[in-house]
Write an enzyme that holds these catalytic residues in place. Structure first.
Site, short mmCIF file in Angstrom:
data_model
loop_
_atom_site.label_atom_id
_atom_site.label_comp_id
_atom_site.label_asym_id
_atom_site.label_seq_id
_atom_site.Cartn_x
_atom_site.Cartn_y
_atom_site.Cartn_z
N GLY A 1 -8.99 5.43 -18.41
CA GLY A 1 -7.95 4.73 -17.60
C GLY A 1 -8.15 4.60 -16.57
O GLY A 1 -8.64 6.00 -16.08
N GLY B 1 -2.62 0.37 -19.37
CA GLY B 1 -2.54 1.82 -20.38
C GLY B 1 -1.84 2.62 -18.23
O GLY B 1 -0.11 2.05 -18.49
N SER B 2 -2.21 2.75 -17.79
CA SER B 2 -2.11 3.77 -16.52
C SER B 2 -1.15 2.74 -15.77
O SER B 2 -0.09 2.73 -15.40
CB SER B 2 -3.34 3.65 -15.60
OG SER B 2 -4.00 2.74 -15.39
N ASP C 1 -7.55 4.23 -28.17
CA ASP C 1 -8.94 4.76 -27.35
C ASP C 1 -10.04 5.50 -28.13
O ASP C 1 -8.76 6.54 -27.80
CB ASP C 1 -8.28 4.83 -26.27
CG ASP C 1 -8.27 3.10 -26.21
OD1 ASP C 1 -7.09 3.08 -24.94
OD2 ASP C 1 -8.60 2.64 -25.86
N SER D 1 -1.67 1.22 -24.47
CA SER D 1 -3.28 2.72 -24.54
C SER D 1 -2.30 3.40 -24.66
O SER D 1 -1.52 3.88 -23.89
CB SER D 1 -4.63 1.80 -23.71
OG SER D 1 -4.70 3.47 -23.66
N ASP E 1 -8.24 -5.28 -22.20
CA ASP E 1 -8.32 -4.36 -21.63
C ASP E 1 -9.29 -3.73 -20.76
O ASP E 1 -9.89 -3.61 -20.35
CB ASP E 1 -8.71 -3.33 -23.44
CG ASP E 1 -8.47 -2.15 -23.08
OD1 ASP E 1 -9.12 -1.28 -24.17
OD2 ASP E 1 -8.37 -1.15 -22.25
N GLY E 2 -8.46 -3.24 -19.96
CA GLY E 2 -9.14 -2.39 -18.31
C GLY E 2 -8.03 -3.02 -17.61
O GLY E 2 -8.86 -3.65 -16.74
C1 DX5 Z 1 -11.14 2.23 -21.33
C2 DX5 Z 1 -9.45 2.17 -21.69
C3 DX5 Z 1 -8.61 1.82 -21.36
C4 DX5 Z 1 -7.11 1.98 -21.55
C5 DX5 Z 1 -6.65 1.06 -20.98
O1 DX5 Z 1 -12.21 2.62 -22.73
O2 DX5 Z 1 -10.00 1.17 -23.04
O3 DX5 Z 1 -9.37 0.21 -20.53
O4 DX5 Z 1 -7.56 1.72 -23.22
O5 DX5 Z 1 -6.49 1.34 -19.74
P1 DX5 Z 1 -5.94 0.91 -18.28
O6 DX5 Z 1 -5.14 0.46 -18.34
O7 DX5 Z 1 -5.50 2.42 -16.82
O8 DX5 Z 1 -7.46 0.28 -17.36
#
Ligand code: DX5
Length: 220
Positions: free
Chosen positions: A145, A198-199, A36, A9, A176-177
């Site tokens: 994130g 992402g993070s 996103d 992301s 995702d997440g």
């Molecule tokens: C939430 C976003 C996040 C992002 C990933 O709306 O969609 O999930 O893509 O973030 P991380 O990997 O940091 O949870």
């Protein structure tokens, strides 16, 4: 079983040097890059317009996917396809006519995706699988994130995996997440084959390429 895809992301990127960050992700060997897209209404955050995606398109040939966390996504589908996204994901919760919206994404020449918030039952996609190229099971509440992975969603992922396999259709199952080198194991065992990070990936101490490799290994 298909080999796992690792898709970062862009949300945690340094937006002051977005082009370089996108090129950096491509260098790290990612399979696609996810934007996103948030409108401040469907989720309480506001992020990338299509012009930002189009500008970043010039930085790499890696495929882009747009995750539209927006109300009334039909208005925006063509903008993100024109900006260079090969795959456009809409939220089932934002689409009163989901079957028509997914067919509309394909008519624009992109692949279609449908995302489900944590509370949304998998049956919601049961009658649109023919129109769908990817199902995204959110493992956090969308908007930001860095949130904690919701393991309770794994039973939904397993149910979606059975629905997809029984359909005989080539549909990707994405999560995702909160995906890290540890949470990815449960998500993969439940049946996911595409992983958004992402993070964790941006913060990985050994760099993004090592992070991508580690995630791929853990998901196999
Ligand atoms: C939430 C976003 C996040 C992002 C990933 O709306 O969609 O999930 O893509 O973030 P991380 O990997 O940091 O949870």
């Amino acid at each position: 079983a298909r080999s796992p895809l690792i898709v970062p992301s862009v949300l945690p990127a340094d937006l002051g040097r977005l082009g370089a960050e996108v090129a950096d992700l491509a260098e790290a060997g990612v399979d696609r890059i996810q934007w996103d897209v948030m409108d401040g209404v469907f989720v309480p955050n506001l992020t990338f317009g299509p012009d930002v995606v189009a500008a970043a398109r010039r930085s790499t040939v890696v495929p882009f996917e747009a995750h539209l966390m927006v109300v009334e996504p039909d208005r925006l589908l063509h903008r993100y396809v024109e900006a260079g996204c090969d795959l456009v994901i809409v939220h089932a919760e934002a689409c009163p006519h989901l079957h028509r919206t997914l067919a509309g994404i394909r008519r624009l020449g992109a692949r279609s995706g449908v995302a489900l918030n944590p509370h949304t039952p998998p049956e919601v996609v049961a009658h649109v699988l023919e129109e769908t190229d990817l199902v995204l099971a959110m493992t956090v509440n969308p908007g930001f994130g860095g949130q904690a992975y919701l393991p309770a969603v794994e039973s939904k992922v397993a149910r979606l995996r059975r629905m997809i396999d029984e359909s005989g259709l080539a549909i990707e199952l994405e999560v995702d997440g909160g995906i890290t080198d540890t949470t990815i194991v449960g998500a993969a065992e439940a049946g996911a084959d595409v992983f958004i990070s992402g993070s964790w990936l941006f913060d990985h101490p050994d760099g993004k390429a090592a992070g991508v490799d580690l995630l791929r290994r853990r998901a196999t």
